[in-house]
Design an enzyme around this catalytic site. Structure first.
Site, PDB file in Angstrom:
ATOM      1  N   LYS A 297      54.041  35.182  40.349  1.00  0.00           N
ATOM      2  CA  LYS A 297      53.146  34.670  41.475  1.00  0.00           C
ATOM      3  C   LYS A 297      54.245  35.509  42.402  1.00  0.00           C
ATOM      4  CE  LYS A 297      50.468  31.627  41.574  1.00  0.00           C
ATOM      5  NZ  LYS A 297      49.552  30.655  41.479  1.00  0.00           N
TER       6      LYS A 297
ATOM      7  N   ARG B  22      52.200  25.440  44.756  1.00  0.00           N
ATOM      8  CA  ARG B  22      51.655  25.748  43.276  1.00  0.00           C
ATOM      9  C   ARG B  22      52.727  26.404  42.324  1.00  0.00           C
ATOM     10  NH1 ARG B  22      46.169  28.487  44.143  1.00  0.00           N
ATOM     11  NH2 ARG B  22      46.300  28.754  46.233  1.00  0.00           N
TER      12      ARG B  22
ATOM     13  N   GLY C 122      46.749  27.813  34.295  1.00  0.00           N
ATOM     14  CA  GLY C 122      46.601  26.428  34.172  1.00  0.00           C
ATOM     15  C   GLY C 122      47.756  25.281  33.164  1.00  0.00           C
TER      16      GLY C 122
ATOM     17  N   MET D 203      50.669  24.416  34.094  1.00  0.00           N
ATOM     18  CA  MET D 203      51.454  23.457  35.332  1.00  0.00           C
ATOM     19  C   MET D 203      50.498  22.673  36.593  1.00  0.00           C
ATOM     20  SD  MET D 203      55.268  25.354  35.090  1.00  0.00           S
ATOM     21  CE  MET D 203      54.855  27.334  35.193  1.00  0.00           C
TER      22      MET D 203
ATOM     23  N   ARG E  49      48.796  40.054  39.559  1.00  0.00           N
ATOM     24  CA  ARG E  49      49.542  40.017  38.660  1.00  0.00           C
ATOM     25  C   ARG E  49      49.071  40.907  37.621  1.00  0.00           C
ATOM     26  NH1 ARG E  49      48.067  33.534  36.288  1.00  0.00           N
ATOM     27  NH2 ARG E  49      46.262  33.907  36.174  1.00  0.00           N
TER      28      ARG E  49
ATOM     29  N   HIS F 277      39.403  28.775  32.048  1.00  0.00           N
ATOM     30  CA  HIS F 277      40.407  28.374  30.508  1.00  0.00           C
ATOM     31  C   HIS F 277      40.537  28.755  29.283  1.00  0.00           C
ATOM     32  CE1 HIS F 277      42.654  25.825  28.719  1.00  0.00           C
ATOM     33  NE2 HIS F 277      43.715  25.689  29.193  1.00  0.00           N
TER      34      HIS F 277
ATOM     35  N   ARG G  63      53.576  39.701  -6.476  1.00  0.00           N
ATOM     36  CA  ARG G  63      54.142  38.538  -7.234  1.00  0.00           C
ATOM     37  C   ARG G  63      53.401  38.419  -8.235  1.00  0.00           C
ATOM     38  NH1 ARG G  63      53.913  36.565  -1.145  1.00  0.00           N
ATOM     39  NH2 ARG G  63      55.890  35.628  -0.647  1.00  0.00           N
TER      40      ARG G  63
ATOM     41  N   ARG H  35      57.910  42.318  -8.941  1.00  0.00           N
ATOM     42  CA  ARG H  35      59.516  40.654  -9.319  1.00  0.00           C
ATOM     43  C   ARG H  35      58.906  40.286 -10.476  1.00  0.00           C
ATOM     44  NH1 ARG H  35      58.907  36.219  -4.410  1.00  0.00           N
ATOM     45  NH2 ARG H  35      57.346  35.962  -5.781  1.00  0.00           N
TER      46      ARG H  35
ATOM     47  N   GLU I  51      67.765  35.803  -1.348  1.00  0.00           N
ATOM     48  CA  GLU I  51      66.875  34.246  -0.976  1.00  0.00           C
ATOM     49  C   GLU I  51      68.275  32.833  -0.663  1.00  0.00           C
ATOM     50  OE1 GLU I  51      62.685  34.173  -3.141  1.00  0.00           O
ATOM     51  OE2 GLU I  51      64.100  35.023  -4.514  1.00  0.00           O
TER      52      GLU I  51
ATOM     53  N   SER J 205      65.969  42.973  -1.707  1.00  0.00           N
ATOM     54  CA  SER J 205      65.138  42.695  -0.853  1.00  0.00           C
ATOM     55  C   SER J 205      64.891  41.520   0.147  1.00  0.00           C
ATOM     56  CB  SER J 205      63.729  42.655  -1.202  1.00  0.00           C
ATOM     57  OG  SER J 205      62.387  42.508  -0.147  1.00  0.00           O
TER      58      SER J 205
ATOM     59  N   THR K 203      63.069  36.381   2.541  1.00  0.00           N
ATOM     60  CA  THR K 203      63.430  34.980   3.507  1.00  0.00           C
ATOM     61  C   THR K 203      62.544  33.684   4.130  1.00  0.00           C
ATOM     62  OG1 THR K 203      62.258  36.641   5.338  1.00  0.00           O
ATOM     63  CG2 THR K 203      64.459  36.815   5.713  1.00  0.00           C
ATOM     64  N   ASN K 204      61.155  33.546   3.056  1.00  0.00           N
ATOM     65  CA  ASN K 204      61.010  32.718   3.080  1.00  0.00           C
ATOM     66  C   ASN K 204      61.777  31.370   2.520  1.00  0.00           C
ATOM     67  OD1 ASN K 204      58.637  33.514   3.664  1.00  0.00           O
ATOM     68  ND2 ASN K 204      57.548  33.796   2.083  1.00  0.00           N
ATOM     69  N   ASP K 205      62.554  31.977   1.145  1.00  0.00           N
ATOM     70  CA  ASP K 205      63.345  31.323   0.441  1.00  0.00           C
ATOM     71  C   ASP K 205      64.990  31.239   1.041  1.00  0.00           C
ATOM     72  OD1 ASP K 205      62.528  29.305  -1.681  1.00  0.00           O
ATOM     73  OD2 ASP K 205      61.977  31.351  -2.555  1.00  0.00           O
TER      74      ASP K 205
ATOM     75  N   CYS L 228      61.071  40.366   2.210  1.00  0.00           N
ATOM     76  CA  CYS L 228      59.750  40.234   2.501  1.00  0.00           C
ATOM     77  C   CYS L 228      58.772  39.350   2.512  1.00  0.00           C
ATOM     78  CB  CYS L 228      59.027  40.688   0.868  1.00  0.00           C
ATOM     79  SG  CYS L 228      60.198  40.233  -0.429  1.00  0.00           S
TER      80      CYS L 228
ATOM     81  N   TYR M  24      62.821  49.211   5.138  1.00  0.00           N
ATOM     82  CA  TYR M  24      61.828  49.002   5.602  1.00  0.00           C
ATOM     83  C   TYR M  24      61.326  47.581   5.991  1.00  0.00           C
ATOM     84  CZ  TYR M  24      61.656  47.283   0.786  1.00  0.00           C
ATOM     85  OH  TYR M  24      61.990  45.738  -0.404  1.00  0.00           O
TER      86      TYR M  24
END
Ligand code: PEP
Ligand code: MG
Length: 931
Positions: A43, A112, A121, A123, A356, A478, A585, A641, A793, A812, A815-817, A879, A899
């Protein structure tokens, strides 16, 4: 039409002096300029830029973001900030020929917030600052409008009371509402000057009662207190939450803008409005906006009164309309992007309050980018960055099934199409109920949050809801702005609907809807339809999307694959542009009704012979599954897998089984019958089998029971303990591959071993894969090229990646595990601590959604480097869920992965994120925003 661009002034930074905290703008000149968003906020930078361009901007000053950071560090501001602010105020008073809150013509200001990234909205704002007992009289006299003066004063006490003195809004609302009742006033504007004076007296009592002090009469004291409160509001809960979901750095801080007030509520020649240079929902090139005559800015944005379309202004005040159109057109050309602006007309004179880059839907973003290239405003390379990768989701949002819509079920078709797509769900009337009823994890219920209007406090409820419906407010209310940012369906300002939040009901066309009733929203047309309609999945063949992606794609060097387990998902992923399957899977293939009994028999077998017999039954089914996937991905690689999850996931819960067995002797015939059905997959044929089978089943479940199954008998540990499982799966893969090859389908299988920690584990499983593959090739008389690789993993696997790569032909990252095992957070239970961790700033983001580059990312980098030291052509991908999250995709690009693989619906997003990463690298331009 003027096409001049706006000048940009350079900033002079005095050497070796106290930092410049306060930047003045006014009288056609500003200390700052439009490039200084980091310092002045969006702003403040816009106000400086517009001032320098000679646009009609009320003068004022911006206290820069460093002051906010100082406020966060020390809980207050240095005297230097006060001094610089006093100087700026003096300058402003001189320029205006007024004194803050003093004299016959008192200066009034607005205070402001304004951060680098817009946080609509979230702040706080204070208007009409400078009013007190004396100046309100002066204002009444000078404006010749006592009602306006007292209304402005009561608004100040209310806003100041709430924001600065932290008095609940309701305390003021009660006073105001009871005065309306007493005076039999329907609208706020029905209260006359005398009634408003009475409100002021009551408001002052509210202040005294809550904070044990009088409402401050000294205007300078008001200013200091308001400034500090706005800085404080950077860290209020809603702002923190908004930053979290929008990935905005908590340390950026906000600037505070202090600006001479102009009034849109001085009578019928005054007004206020907001607008866009193009339609933010569709991207169409049209002058788009809304305004209200005789109103203050917050009335438009808060959606309290439904505003009028900007084209009407042309009839009411043609000159002002023309000037506004001309200015905003210039602004768009100057910023080379669609503008979102705010203006006020004070007694026929136009003032610009803000400009803006406008928020827009994904479809609008793509259309605007294409149009701007065609208009010669931006280049194709720039256009690539005008769409946030997550916004492409808009092209994938479903539509309502038109065939199911009956005219008599349309509750309204006059709602505003505030955010596109379709949403079908059960009605809730409060944000809290939305959070409660929507549920979490697997148990998600679609809810539609129905409100008269939303406020920033509703943000959490809006996030969990499937869609939002409001009865008041416009396209810039809003609800509209926030849902568009979230990519969530919203119908706003559906004026025919009466929302009674107290009674928790919605009334329309003589019908009453209660909590839990189903409705369907069409956010693309603004329709609300009774009942639970079905939705039609979108298609990714939109010509504009195709055109846009054709510009982006040449910059992409990293491949994008999809995680898909069944042919239908594989086909979908391919249509979205997936270049292979990065994770199939196989366990998901075992849940089909015809397979699960054999799977269970295999698990329950306590010797190899029985296990092999069950696996033999599974083999043809599994082979058929692979044929389907290979056919769908003809010519593209498919990573399959081997079995990964702990076996107990396929069996009944121990506690349930214990109870069923314990109650068996006292069970009646009906219950026993139910148990026969329940356990039929485990070999129960009649009630006479129950005792024996349930006892054996419980014994096996006890045997398989683990305290920590996620760290137990799963991943490659299964295939090592029961090699026959791997053998069956590998046989199914290669038999399917050979059969497909014979049919002329090009098959590129990649067999992936999960959850390895050591080279020996990898060697053990790879040996099975290679042996069985050779057996099948011999039997079938064909040979197929394939790869054997592993998931990374576990931190140990990452650390010994150089060793692992001796055997593995690809990595591969799961990244979850890997996130689970690096943090030591259980991925299934993390939600219990996550809320507190995010709220307290211990974590900035959910590491299961956004890759933790600092920690987990190091392991990814290290394993990639070490793996490639051993095997220079090692193919590396990801993956885990992160493979479809833009900042994680960018990280993968920087780390040199070949990839990313993600769910089919995130493929488009991943493609654009990867293209942007490649383009910003090549073109040396800042890609995404600085986090
Ligand atoms: C992973 O762990 O990241 C992964 C992809 O495997 P899953 O989610 O199936 O454990
Ligand atoms: Mg895993």
């Amino acid at each position: 039409m003027a096409t001049t661009t706006l000048p940009e002034t350079e900033i002079e930074q005095p050497a070796q002096q106290a930092p410049k905290y306060v930047y003045f703008f006014g009288g056609g000149k500003a200390d700052g300029n439009g490039k200084m968003k980091d310092v002045l906020g969006g702003k403040g930078a816009g106000l400086a830029e517009m001032t320098n361009a000679g646009l009609p901007v009320p003068p004022g000053f911006t206290i820069q973001t460093e002051a906010c950071r100082e406020f966060m560090r020390h809980g207050g501001l240095s005297q230097e900030v006060d001094h610089q602010m006093e100087d700026a105020l003096k300058h402003l008073e001189e320029l205006q020929g007024q004194k803050l809150g003093k004299g016959e013509n008192p200066l009034l200001v607005s205070v402001r917030s304004g951060a680098k990234f817009s946080m609509p909205g979230m702040m706080d704002t204070i208007l009409n600052l400078g009013l007190n007992e004396a100046s309100v009289e002066a204002l009444a006299k000078r404006s010749n409008n006592p009602r306006f003066a007292y209304d402005s004063y009561r608004r100040l006490i209310q806003m100041f009371g709430n924001v600065v003195l932290e008095i609940p809004k309701s305390a003021f609302d009660e006073v105001f509402d009871s005065k309306k009742k007493q005076k039999k006033a329907k609208l706020d504007t029905d209260l006359d000057a005398k009634a408003l004076q009475e409100v002021i007296t009551e408001y002052k009592k509210v202040v005294k009662k809550h904070v044990k002090r009088d409402f401050p009469q000294d205007a300078k004291e008001q200013l200091v207190m308001a400034r500090d409160a706005v800085f404080r509001s950077w860290n209020n809960e809603r702002a923190k939450h908004y930053r979290r979901i929008n990935n905005i750095d908590d340390m950026l801080g906000t600037a505070v803008n202090v600006q001479a007030m102009v009034f849109g509520n001085l009578g019928e020649t005054s007004g206020t409005g907001v607008g866009f240079t193009r339609n933010p929902a569709t991207g169409m090139k049209e002058f788009y906006g809304e305004f209200l005559m005789n109103a203050q800015g917050e009335d438009v944005v808060a959606g309290i009164r439904t505003p009028i379309h900007i084209s009407e202004l042309q009839k009411i005040m043609p000159d002002v309309y023309r000037q506004l159109h001309e200015i905003t057109t210039r602004l768009e050309k100057h910023y080379r992007d669609m503008q979102d602006f705010e203006f006020t007309i004070q007694e026929g004179k136009l003032y610009m309050l803000q400009t803006r880059n406008g928020k827009r839907t994904g479809r609008a973003a793509v259309r605007v980018a294409i149009q701007m290239v065609e208009e010669g405003l931006i280049t194709k390379d720039e256009a690539i960055f005008r769409v946030e990768p997550n916004q492409l989701y808009d092209f994938l949002v479903p539509r309502l099934n038109e065939k199911e819509i009956k005219a008599e079920n349309i509750l309204t078709d006059k709602g505003l199409p505030a955010s596109p797509g379709a949403a079908v769900g059960q009605i809730v009337f409060t944000a809290e109920d939305a959070v409660e009823k929507a549920g979490h994890g697997q148990k998600k219920n679609p809810v539609i949050l129905v409100r008269a209007e939303t406020t920033p406090e509703d943000i959490q409820g809006m996030e969990v809801a499937a869609g939002i419906l409001t009865s008041r407010g416009g396209m810039t209310s809003h609800a509209a702005v926030v849902t568009r940012g979230m990519g969530k369906c919203c119908v706003a300002g559906a004026g025919e609907i009466v929302v009674d939040e107290k009674k928790r009901e919605m009334r329309v066309k003589g019908k009453v809807f209660k909590e839990g009733d189903w409705i369907s929203l069409d956010g693309t047309t603004g329709r609300v339809i009774e009942g639970k309609l079905s939705t039609i999945p979108p298609n990714a063949d939109d010509p504009e999307l195709q055109k846009f992606m054709q510009w982006a794609e040449p910059h992409r060097t990293m491949r994008v694959r999809a995680n898909a387990d069944i042919p239908r998902d594989a086909i979908q992923a391919r249509a979205f542009g997936a270049e292979g399957i990065g994770l199939c899977r196989t366990e998901h293939m075992f849940f089909g009704a015809e397979k699960i009994p054999h799977m269970r028999a295999m698990i329950l077998a306590d010797n190899e012979k029985d296990r092999r017999a069950a696996l033999k039954k599974l083999l043809p089914m599994q082979r058929a599954d692979f044929v389907g996937v290979f056919e769908a991905m003809n010519g593209l690689p498919v990573t399959i897998r081997t079995l990964d999850p702990p076996l107990h996931e396929f069996l009944p819960r121990r506690e349930e089984l214990t109870v069923d067995l314990a109650l068996l002797p006292t069970s009646d015939a009906k219950h026993k019958k139910e148990l026969v059905t329940k356990y039929k997959d485990y070999g129960v044929k009649s009630t006479g089998d129950l005792k024996k089978v349930l006892t054996t089943l419980l014994a096996r479940v006890e045997q398989l029971h683990e305290f920590n199954p996620m760290l137990g008998l799963r991943g490659c540990r299964l295939g090592i303990t029961y090699p026959e499982i791997t053998e069956m799966q590998v046989r199914a893969i290669f038999e399917a591959a050979c059969d497909c090859t014979k049919k002329g389908i090009k098959v590129l299988p990649e067999v992936m071993i999960p959850l390895i920690a050591t080279l020996k584990e990898m060697q053990n499983q790879a040996a099975i894969v290679r042996r069985v593959a050779e057996e099948v090739f011999k039997e079938k008389g064909t040979k197929i090229d394939y790869l054997v690789g592993t998931m990374i993993e576990l931190p140990r696997a990452a650390l010994v990646a150089d060793e692992v790569a001796k055997e593995a032909e690809f990595f591969s990252f799961g990244t979850n595990d890997l996130t689970q095992t690096t943090f030591g957070f259980s991925r299934d239970d993390v939600n219990k601590i996550l809320t507190t961790y995010l709220q307290d700033g211990i974590l900035k983001q959910d590491p299961f959604a956004v890759l933790d580059q600092e920690g987990v990312g190091q392991l990814v980098k290290l394993a990639t480097e070490r793996g490639r030291k051993t095997r220079s052509n090692l193919k590396v991908g990801i993956c885990g869920e992160h493979g479809g999250e833009p900042s994680s995709v960018e990280f993968c690009y920087r780390t040199g992965l070949n990839y990313v693989s993600c769910s089919p619906f995130r493929v488009l997003t991943a493609r654009l994120a990867a293209a942007q990463a490649g383009a910003s690298d090549k073109l040396k331009i800042e890609g995404g925003r600085t986090k």
